[in-house]
Design an enzyme around this catalytic site. Structure first.
Site, short mmCIF file in Angstrom:
data_model
loop_
_atom_site.label_atom_id
_atom_site.label_comp_id
_atom_site.label_asym_id
_atom_site.label_seq_id
_atom_site.Cartn_x
_atom_site.Cartn_y
_atom_site.Cartn_z
N LYS A 23 -27.59 17.31 4.37
CA LYS A 23 -26.68 18.44 4.64
C LYS A 23 -25.40 17.94 5.30
O LYS A 23 -24.29 18.32 4.90
CB LYS A 23 -27.38 19.45 5.56
CG LYS A 23 -26.42 20.48 6.16
CD LYS A 23 -27.10 21.46 7.08
CE LYS A 23 -27.32 21.00 8.49
NZ LYS A 23 -26.17 21.08 9.40
N CYS A 118 -24.89 26.59 14.16
CA CYS A 118 -26.02 26.92 15.03
C CYS A 118 -25.51 27.24 16.43
O CYS A 118 -24.50 26.70 16.87
CB CYS A 118 -26.96 25.73 15.12
SG CYS A 118 -28.08 25.60 13.76
N PRO A 124 -17.41 23.66 21.91
CA PRO A 124 -15.96 23.76 21.73
C PRO A 124 -15.44 22.63 20.84
O PRO A 124 -16.17 21.69 20.54
CB PRO A 124 -15.43 23.60 23.15
CG PRO A 124 -16.46 22.82 23.87
CD PRO A 124 -17.78 23.14 23.22
N ILE A 125 -14.16 22.73 20.44
CA ILE A 125 -13.59 21.66 19.63
C ILE A 125 -12.38 21.03 20.32
O ILE A 125 -11.44 20.60 19.67
CB ILE A 125 -13.27 22.13 18.18
CG1 ILE A 125 -12.28 23.30 18.17
CG2 ILE A 125 -14.52 22.49 17.42
CD1 ILE A 125 -11.64 23.50 16.79
N ASP A 126 -12.44 20.99 21.67
CA ASP A 126 -11.31 20.46 22.42
C ASP A 126 -10.96 19.02 22.04
O ASP A 126 -9.79 18.67 21.88
CB ASP A 126 -11.59 20.55 23.93
CG ASP A 126 -12.91 19.91 24.31
OD1 ASP A 126 -13.90 20.08 23.57
OD2 ASP A 126 -12.97 19.20 25.33
N ASP A 309 -31.29 16.12 16.47
CA ASP A 309 -31.92 16.96 15.44
C ASP A 309 -33.42 16.67 15.29
O ASP A 309 -34.13 17.45 14.67
CB ASP A 309 -31.24 16.72 14.08
CG ASP A 309 -29.77 17.04 14.15
OD1 ASP A 309 -29.42 18.21 14.11
OD2 ASP A 309 -28.96 16.10 14.29
N1 EPU Z 1 -18.14 18.60 21.62
C1 EPU Z 1 -17.17 19.14 22.45
N2 EPU Z 1 -15.89 19.14 22.03
C2 EPU Z 1 -15.51 18.64 20.82
C3 EPU Z 1 -16.50 18.08 19.99
C4 EPU Z 1 -17.80 18.08 20.42
O1 EPU Z 1 -17.49 19.60 23.55
O2 EPU Z 1 -14.32 18.69 20.49
C5 EPU Z 1 -19.54 18.57 22.09
C6 EPU Z 1 -20.47 19.39 21.22
O3 EPU Z 1 -20.51 20.73 21.63
C7 EPU Z 1 -21.79 18.67 21.44
C8 EPU Z 1 -21.38 17.20 21.60
O4 EPU Z 1 -20.01 17.24 21.97
O5 EPU Z 1 -22.40 19.12 22.60
C9 EPU Z 1 -21.54 16.35 20.35
O6 EPU Z 1 -20.89 17.02 19.29
P1 EPU Z 1 -20.53 16.41 17.88
O7 EPU Z 1 -19.15 16.80 17.57
O8 EPU Z 1 -20.89 14.96 17.83
O9 EPU Z 1 -21.58 17.19 16.96
P2 EPU Z 1 -21.21 17.97 15.66
O10 EPU Z 1 -20.30 17.15 14.87
O11 EPU Z 1 -20.86 19.36 15.98
C10 EPU Z 1 -22.98 16.99 14.01
C11 EPU Z 1 -24.02 17.60 13.12
C12 EPU Z 1 -25.18 18.07 13.97
C13 EPU Z 1 -25.76 16.83 14.65
C14 EPU Z 1 -24.67 16.13 15.48
C15 EPU Z 1 -25.13 14.79 16.04
C16 EPU Z 1 -22.75 18.53 11.29
C17 EPU Z 1 -22.25 19.71 10.60
N3 EPU Z 1 -23.43 18.73 12.41
O12 EPU Z 1 -22.61 18.02 14.93
O13 EPU Z 1 -26.15 18.60 13.10
O14 EPU Z 1 -26.81 17.23 15.49
O15 EPU Z 1 -23.52 15.86 14.69
O16 EPU Z 1 -25.34 13.88 15.00
O17 EPU Z 1 -22.56 17.40 10.83
C18 EPU Z 1 -27.82 20.10 12.41
O18 EPU Z 1 -27.78 19.54 11.32
O19 EPU Z 1 -28.70 20.94 12.72
C19 EPU Z 1 -26.81 19.75 13.41
C20 EPU Z 1 -26.60 20.48 14.50
#
Ligand code: EPU
Length: 441
Positions: A23, A118, A124-126, A309
Site C-alpha cells: 500500500k 488513520c 501534523p505536516i509541519d 505498523d
Molecule cells: N510528523 C510530524 N510532522 C510532519 C511529519 C510527520 O509531526 O511533518 C510525525 C507523524 O505524526 C508521526 C511521525 O512524525 O508521528 C512519523 O511520521 P511519518 O511522516 O514518518 O509517517 P507517515 O509518512 O505519515 C508512513 C506510512 C505509515 C507508516 C509510517 C512509518 C504512508 C501513507 N504511511 O506514515 O503507514 O506507519 O510511514 O513507516 O506511507 C499504515 O500503513 O497503516 C501507516 C500508518
C-alpha cells in the site's frame, strides 16, 4: 453498505498466501506517475480502499487511471486540468498531500486539504511544509477552509534537513526535486525500503536520485518518461499480519511473492518470542507454531527497527505468550486504539508509563511537555480469548481485531471492515484459503 466481518475462530490456519503489493508504495507511485509525460504502467498494485481513493483523486483532476488487469494500473496524466483536491476524499487519505508535487509542477500552484488517513494522533505536516519551503515553495494554511495553498515561481531545489524523520515527507521532497534544473539534498531522510521503490520509478524515468545512508541527493530531469513497466515491492505489513495469524492460531502458513529480508526486524522478535520461521527462498517464508510462546519487550522505531505498523498484530500474538510483554510506541501518538477492544475478548492489557530521559528526542511525533500520552502497554499472558462484538477504528488495529476473532472459539462480529480494507487486499479470500471461517456481511 455492508461493513462488518462475521468470523468463527479457534481453528489452526494452514496453507499458502501470496502477499499483495505494498500500500505505502502504491499510493506514492500512483501520485508520482502524474509527474511523467505519457503513459505509466504500474504492476503489483493492490485493489484496496486507499488505492481506489487516490485513483479517484486523479480522475477528479482530469487524469486517466484504471486497472487494466488484476494488479496492473495504467495512468495517463495528460488530461489533468485542475489543481485543487476534493476536500471530502483527500482529507481521508494522509498521502493526499503528495499531490503537491505533480500539481505544483504542472500549475505552479496547488490547493490541498489538511491530510487525514488513520487517526493516529495529531499527525501534523509541519516538517513537510518546512521542507517544501526550503526548496522554494510558499505554503499557507487557511484555517477557515482547511486547505493548504502552495505556490512557486522557480523549479524546486535546495537543501533540507528533517529534524525528525518523515517517511512521506521524504517522498514528497524527492518528487518535488525529481523534475528540476537544479539539485536537491535531503538530510536525515527516511530509510524505509518503500522510499527506494519511489526512487527506482523516478530514476527509471530519467531523474538521478542517489542515496548515501540517510542523505538523498536528487538531480532533477527536464522531463520524466517511463521506459519499462514498474513493479512495486510486496507489502511487509500484510506479511507480518499473516505471519501472526499463522503462529497465534497454532497453524502453519507459507507466504510467497515477498522480499523476505524486508521482514528482518520483525522476524528477530518473532524468534525471540518462540515463533517458528523457515526461510524457503528470498521470496518465500514459512511461519508456524512450534510450541509455547514467551513474552518479550518491543519498542517501535524508524527503519531498520521494528515498524510501528507491526505492533498491533504483535500485541495480539503476545496475549498468547507466557509472561509479561511490553510494547513502547515511539512513532505515532494514539496507536493503541485496539486495546479496549482486545480487553473485550479477554486479553490482559494495561497502559503503562515507561520512563524516558528525553521524550522530545525519543518520540518521533512532536512531543508536547505536560500533555498526557498513552505510549506503552503491558500484556500479560497467556489468556484464553473468547468471542465478542468488536469495532475497528484504524487499519492495523483492524487486522489485529480480525486475528483476535480468528483465535477465539465461537462467532465474533467485527464492525468497521472498511478500515481494514483500506490496506488489505482480498483479506476475506486469503483467510478462507488457509481454512479460516470469515464472511463479510
Ligand atoms: N510528523 C510530524 N510532522 C510532519 C511529519 C510527520 O509531526 O511533518 C510525525 C507523524 O505524526 C508521526 C511521525 O512524525 O508521528 C512519523 O511520521 P511519518 O511522516 O514518518 O509517517 P507517515 O509518512 O505519515 C508512513 C506510512 C505509515 C507508516 C509510517 C512509518 C504512508 C501513507 N504511511 O506514515 O503507514 O506507519 O510511514 O513507516 O506511507 C499504515 O500503513 O497503516 C501507516 C500508518
Amino acid at each position: 453498505m455492508s461493513d462488518l466481518f462475521r468470523i468463527k475462530g479457534g481453528i489452526p490456519l494452514k496453507g499458502t498466501i501470496s502477499v499483495s503489493g505494498a500500500k505505502n508504495v502504491a499510493l506514492k507511485v500512483l501520485t508520482a506517475s502524474l509527474l511523467f509525460e505519457g503513459e505509466v504502467i504500474l504492476k503489483n498494485i493492490p485493489q484496496i480502499g486507499d488505492v481506489y481513493g487516490v485513483m479517484g483523486l486523479i480522475q477528479d483532476l482530469g487524469g486517466e487511471v484504471e486497472f487494466v488487469e488484476k494488479s496492473t494500473v495504467r495512468v495517463n496524466s495528460s488530461g489533468i486540468n485542475a489543481n485543487k483536491l476534493d476536500l471530502l476524499v483527500a482529507s481521508k487519505i494522509r498521502a493526499s498531500f503528495m499531490f503537491f508535487a505533480p500539481l505544483l509542477h504542472r500549475f505552479n500552484e496547488a490547493h490541498i486539504p489538511n491530510p487525514g488517513g488513520c487517526r493516529l494522533g495529531a499527525r501534523p505536516i509541519d516538517r513537510v511544509v518546512s521542507g517544501m519551503e526550503a526548496l522554494g515553495v510558499t505554503v499557507n494554511y487557511d484555517s477557515d477552509t482547511g486547505f493548504f495553498h502552495a505556490n512557486m515561481n522557480k523549479k524546486p531545489q535546495g537543501r533540507y534537513r528533517f529534524s525528525k524523520v518523515s517517511h512521506t515527507g521524504t517522498e514528497l521532497l524527492i518528487m518535488l526535486g525529481a523534475i528540476s534544473d537544479g539539485e536537491t539534498i535531503i538530510e536525515n531522510a527516511a530509510l524505509e525500503p518503500e522510499v527506494d521503490d519511489l526512487i527506482m520509478l523516478l530514476n527509471d524515468g530519467g531523474a538521478s536520485i542517489r542515496r548515501y545512508n540517510d542523505d538523498i541527493i536528487i538531480t532533477g530531469a527536464e522531463k520524466l518518461v517511463q521506459k519499462n513497466p514498474f513493479t512495486i515491492r510486496a507489502d511487509r505489513n500484510e506479511a507480518a499480519t499473516h505471519a501472526v495469524l499463522a503462529i497465534t492460531t497454532e497453524g502453519d502458513i507459507t507466504l510467497t511473492n515477498l522480499a523476505t529480508n524486508d521482514l528482518d526486524a520483525f522476524n528477530k522478535q518473532i524468534l525471540r518470542a518462540g515463533g517458528g520461521i523457515e526461510a524457503l527462498s528470498e521470496s518465500e517464508i514459512r511461519y508456524f507454531y512450534q510450541g509455547p510462546l514467551k513474552g518479550i519487550d518491543i519498542t517501535t522505531e524508524p527503519h531498520p527497527g521494528f515498524m510501528t505498523d507491526w505492533q498491533p498484530p504483535m500485541a495480539i500474538m503476545l496475549t498468547q505468550a507466557e509472561g509479561e510483554s511490553l510494547i513502547h510506541e515511539k512513532m505515532f501518538e494514539n496507536r493503541f486504539s485496539y486495546v479496549e477492544e482486545l480487553q473485550k475478548v479477554g486479553a490482559d492489557i494495561q497502559y503503562v508509563t515507561l520512563p524516558v530521559d528525553n521524550p522530545d528526542t525519543f518520540y518521533e511525533f512532536n512531543y508536547e511537555p505536560g500533555k498526557e500520552y498513552k505510549q506503552a502497554i503491558r500484556i500479560t499472558g497467556k489468556t484464553p480469548l473468547h468471542n465478542a462484538v468488536l469495532q475497528i477504528s484504524d487499519l492495523r488495529a483492524g487486522a489485529t481485531l480480525a486475528i483476535a476473532a480468528l483465535i477465539a472459539p465461537g462467532e465474533s462480529i467485527v464492525h468497521g471492515a472498511q478500515h481494514l480494507e483500506r490496506g488489505y487486499e482480498d483479506f476475506v479470500e486469503k483467510v478462507r484459503s488457509v481454512g479460516g471461517t470469515i464472511d463479510k456481511a
